[in-house]
Design a protein around this motif. Structure first.
Motif, PDB file in Angstrom:
ATOM      1  N   MET A 155       0.852  -1.169   0.000  1.00 25.38           N
ATOM      2  CA  MET A 155       0.000   0.000   0.000  1.00 25.38           C
ATOM      3  C   MET A 155       0.900   1.234   0.000  1.00 25.38           C
ATOM      4  O   MET A 155       2.004   1.209   0.490  1.00 25.38           O
ATOM      5  CB  MET A 155      -0.901   0.003   1.232  1.00 25.38           C
ATOM      6  N   ARG A 156       0.355   2.310  -0.513  1.00 21.21           N
ATOM      7  CA  ARG A 156       1.076   3.583  -0.518  1.00 21.21           C
ATOM      8  C   ARG A 156       0.398   4.565   0.416  1.00 21.21           C
ATOM      9  O   ARG A 156      -0.792   4.438   0.715  1.00 21.21           O
ATOM     10  CB  ARG A 156       1.122   4.158  -1.922  1.00 21.21           C
ATOM     11  N   ASP A 191      -3.396   5.417   1.272  1.00 22.23           N
ATOM     12  CA  ASP A 191      -4.201   5.847   0.125  1.00 22.23           C
ATOM     13  C   ASP A 191      -5.641   5.338   0.226  1.00 22.23           C
ATOM     14  O   ASP A 191      -6.512   5.815  -0.487  1.00 22.23           O
ATOM     15  CB  ASP A 191      -3.564   5.355  -1.179  1.00 22.23           C
ATOM     16  N   GLN A 234       6.355  10.351   0.928  1.00 19.79           N
ATOM     17  CA  GLN A 234       5.545   9.344   0.258  1.00 19.79           C
ATOM     18  C   GLN A 234       6.190   7.988   0.514  1.00 19.79           C
ATOM     19  O   GLN A 234       7.387   7.819   0.280  1.00 19.79           O
ATOM     20  CB  GLN A 234       5.471   9.619  -1.247  1.00 19.79           C
ATOM     21  N   ASP A 259       5.765   3.439   0.784  1.00 22.93           N
ATOM     22  CA  ASP A 259       5.125   2.187   0.428  1.00 22.93           C
ATOM     23  C   ASP A 259       5.300   1.271   1.630  1.00 22.93           C
ATOM     24  O   ASP A 259       6.388   1.212   2.214  1.00 22.93           O
ATOM     25  CB  ASP A 259       5.804   1.597  -0.809  1.00 22.93           C
ATOM     26  N   GLU A 299       3.491  -2.336   4.064  1.00 24.98           N
ATOM     27  CA  GLU A 299       2.559  -3.439   4.238  1.00 24.98           C
ATOM     28  C   GLU A 299       1.754  -3.169   5.495  1.00 24.98           C
ATOM     29  O   GLU A 299       2.207  -2.452   6.392  1.00 24.98           O
ATOM     30  CB  GLU A 299       3.318  -4.758   4.363  1.00 24.98           C
ATOM     31  N   TYR A 345       9.083   1.704   3.141  1.00 24.85           N
ATOM     32  CA  TYR A 345      10.110   2.249   2.254  1.00 24.85           C
ATOM     33  C   TYR A 345       9.619   3.578   1.694  1.00 24.85           C
ATOM     34  O   TYR A 345       8.420   3.763   1.488  1.00 24.85           O
ATOM     35  CB  TYR A 345      10.362   1.318   1.058  1.00 24.85           C
ATOM     36  N   VAL A 364       8.924   5.896  -1.402  1.00 24.21           N
ATOM     37  CA  VAL A 364       8.567   5.583  -2.780  1.00 24.21           C
ATOM     38  C   VAL A 364       9.707   6.052  -3.684  1.00 24.21           C
ATOM     39  O   VAL A 364      10.122   7.217  -3.601  1.00 24.21           O
ATOM     40  CB  VAL A 364       7.240   6.267  -3.176  1.00 24.21           C
TER      41      VAL A 364
END
Length: 146
Positions: free
Chosen positions: A1-2, A20, A43, A45, A47, A57, A59
């Motif tokens: 997911m972001r 998001d 921004q 990313d 889990e 992490y 993006v």
């Protein structure tokens, strides 16, 4: 997911990410998988597991905002009384100037004090500094030197 980092608590023990999907997720420092670490507005990313963001992490291709300055890493506050005493007793050598982070004028005073004529310059200069620090308001002193 972001998502995007919303914030990190002052102790750096826990933070929040807005996913998001419209949900908010919490994380701890150990949940970060890259060396940059959390920065508000970054921004990311990640889990999700039970409302927690894991394996986070930045993006790729996004620039992470600079983290807010850590209040614990600010310059140490300077003691006004110490500055007055340094100026009064060791002022001709410029010690008070070095103490307050004014290295350039401290070097000038030190070099001038190596000559007899220079002592007639640095002596009054240091005395004026001592009096100026003494009468200066504490907040103004901290604003200038702290």
């Amino acid at each position: 997911m972001r998502g995007q980092v919303l914030g990190v608590d002052r102790n750096g023990r826990e933070g929040r990410i807005a996913g998001d999907d419209g949900q908010r997720y919490w994380f701890e420092p150990d949940d970060w998988s890259d060396r940059i670490g959390p920065a508000v507005g970054a921004q990311v990313d990640f889990e999700v597991s039970n409302g927690r963001a894991l394996r986070i992490y930045h993006v790729p291709g996004t620039v992470a905002p600079r983290p807010a300055p850590d209040p614990a890493r600010r310059r140490p506050r300077k003691d006004k009384v110490a500055a007055v005493l340094f100026a009064f007793f060791l002022g001709t050598l410029g010690v008070h100037r070095f103490y307050l982070g004014r290295t350039g004028s401290g070097i000038v005073m030190l070099l001038l004090s190596c000559t007899l004529v220079g002592l007639f310059v640095t002596g009054p200069w240091a005395l004026i500094d001592a009096i100026r620090y003494l009468v200066m308001d504490h907040e103004e002193f901290q604003h200038r030197y702290g």
